[in-house]
Design a protein around this motif. Structure first.
Motif, mmCIF file in Angstrom:
data_model
loop_
_atom_site.group_PDB
_atom_site.id
_atom_site.type_symbol
_atom_site.label_atom_id
_atom_site.label_comp_id
_atom_site.label_asym_id
_atom_site.label_seq_id
_atom_site.Cartn_x
_atom_site.Cartn_y
_atom_site.Cartn_z
ATOM 1 N N ARG A 182 0.808 -1.217 0.000
ATOM 2 C CA ARG A 182 0.000 0.000 0.000
ATOM 3 C C ARG A 182 0.845 1.274 0.000
ATOM 4 O O ARG A 182 0.524 2.247 -0.678
ATOM 5 C CB ARG A 182 -0.923 0.004 1.225
ATOM 6 N N GLU A 183 1.952 1.259 0.735
ATOM 7 C CA GLU A 183 2.727 2.478 0.928
ATOM 8 C C GLU A 183 3.947 2.587 0.016
ATOM 9 O O GLU A 183 4.396 3.689 -0.287
ATOM 10 C CB GLU A 183 3.201 2.574 2.388
ATOM 11 N N GLU A 184 4.481 1.440 -0.399
ATOM 12 C CA GLU A 184 5.747 1.485 -1.133
ATOM 13 C C GLU A 184 5.675 0.689 -2.430
ATOM 14 O O GLU A 184 5.737 1.244 -3.513
ATOM 15 C CB GLU A 184 6.868 0.948 -0.236
ATOM 16 N N ASN A 185 5.580 -0.611 -2.323
ATOM 17 C CA ASN A 185 5.552 -1.552 -3.442
ATOM 18 C C ASN A 185 6.914 -1.594 -4.147
ATOM 19 O O ASN A 185 7.820 -0.829 -3.827
ATOM 20 C CB ASN A 185 4.425 -1.221 -4.437
ATOM 21 N N TRP A 186 7.035 -2.491 -5.106
ATOM 22 C CA TRP A 186 8.287 -2.644 -5.842
ATOM 23 C C TRP A 186 8.493 -1.470 -6.781
ATOM 24 O O TRP A 186 7.521 -0.824 -7.183
ATOM 25 C CB TRP A 186 8.275 -3.963 -6.620
ATOM 26 N N PRO A 187 9.738 -1.176 -7.170
ATOM 27 C CA PRO A 187 10.018 0.001 -7.997
ATOM 28 C C PRO A 187 9.239 0.047 -9.315
ATOM 29 O O PRO A 187 8.937 1.120 -9.826
ATOM 30 C CB PRO A 187 11.532 -0.111 -8.258
#
Length: 350
Positions: free
Chosen positions: A73-78
């Motif tokens: 939700r906040e970051e995830n993969w690039p």
């Protein structure tokens, strides 16, 4: 770790799950499960991104799942956008059935999946209202007709738009499924030969084609652009690559490719330089901010059929979608468009 559990690595657990579901799930569903679970296994074993490296599924608990949800939700993969409520619901749904299967081999406690709560999706948020409109679809089809006539790309986009089928249905077609005398296509469920349909036998149907569409198919079959190949079951796929029958990810990439305006020689609406845009690279086309994935293309096709006056039950049968789901998820007409559709059916004396 409980003494009652049997150890298994995250990636081995994913392989086990996918092997058990291979013949149960439609191709598109299988690929989405594979994509989501590979992401989860990658996160579990990544010391930097994960919640500390986890090499044994026995060690996964509710706090682990919560930490993964926060990451998505906040970051995830690039190469992925953070999950919204709708996409998170899909992620968690897949994790629940994954853990349910893992309980069968004592990799996680029995009933563990039932303790994982699905995010609540507010009414209306589970509907994707972005669709490819008919005008834009015709621009793409005109370009393909002129510059890619009777190629696999042309035929794929043409049939996907004209029949409102799913990618799995498009992939399942054989040359023998085309009837040039009747201008028709037959969609058949063949799970034992690698081409299941989403709703199994209920998805089987015959779909009529306009003569000019059927002519393109005939020219493709008889022309130089169809690879003369057979699949592992001795069948002749209608849509081909040099390797044989394309996988759904290949077909999906073709849809991404031709909905990028720059592929038609148009200026990028985002002002990007095509020579430097990363979204033109293979594997990154879905990152284009104006590209369309298969779902909104199919939704646009269904909406265009309804706007043209095709009755709902006809569109339902033709596109293999229930009238209820069609109304909620695929027919994206405005309230005014729906009013115009109904107008011709209102008697003058009422």
């Amino acid at each position: 770790m409980s003494d009652d559990l049997d150890p298994i690595t995250p990636h081995a657990a994913v392989d086990y799950y996918l092997n058990t579901r291979q013949y149960e799930l439609a191709d598109e569903t299988y690929e989405s499960h594979q994509y989501r679970l590979d992401s989860f296994a990658r996160w579990l074993t990544d010391e930097e991104k994960g919640d500390g490296e986890i090499s044994n599924m026995n060690d996964v608990d509710l706090r682990t799942v919560h930490a993964y949800r926060v990451f998505k939700r906040e970051e995830n993969w690039p190469d992925e956008d953070p999950c919204n409520t709708v996409s998170m619901s899909g992620q968690v749904s897949t994790l629940r059935v994954f853990f349910e299967r893992l309980a069968d081999i004592k990799a996680v406690p029995s009933g563990f999946h039932e303790r994982i709560r699905l995010p609540k999706v507010p009414d209306g948020e589970d509907v994707d209202d972005r669709v490819l409109d008919a005008e834009r679809a015709n621009v793409i089809l005109d370009h393909l007709h002129t510059w890619e006539y009777a190629t696999p790309h042309h035929v794929s986009f043409l049939l996907f738009w004209r029949t409102s089928c799913r990618l799995g249905g498009l992939r399942s077609l054989d040359v023998s499924d085309f009837d040039p005398d009747e201008n028709a296509l037959s969609f058949r469920h063949r799970p034992d030969e690698g081409t299941p349909l989403k709703n199994k036998l209920n998805s089987e149907r015959d779909v009529s084609l306009k003569p000019h569409v059927a002519q393109v198919i005939q020219d493709y079959i008889e022309g130089p652009h169809r690879n003369d190949v057979t699949d592992d079951y001795g069948r002749e796929p209608l849509i081909t690559t040099r390797q044989g029958r394309p996988c759904t990810s290949t077909l999906r990439n073709w849809m991404y490719f031709w909905t990028q305006p720059c592929r038609l020689g148009e200026k990028c609406p985002e002002g990007r330089d095509p020579d430097e845009c990363e979204a033109r690279r293979h594997g990154y086309m879905s990152q284009c901010p104006v590209v369309f994935s298969p779902h909104p293309i199919r939704a646009g096709s269904i909406t265009a059929h309804r706007d043209a006056g095709t009755p709902r039950e006809v569109v339902s049968d033709r596109g293999d979608v229930s009238e209820k789901i069609l109304e909620k998820h695929y027919d994206q007409a405005s309230k005014r468009q729906r009013m115009h559709r109904r107008r011709d059916f209102i008697p003058d004396d009422l």
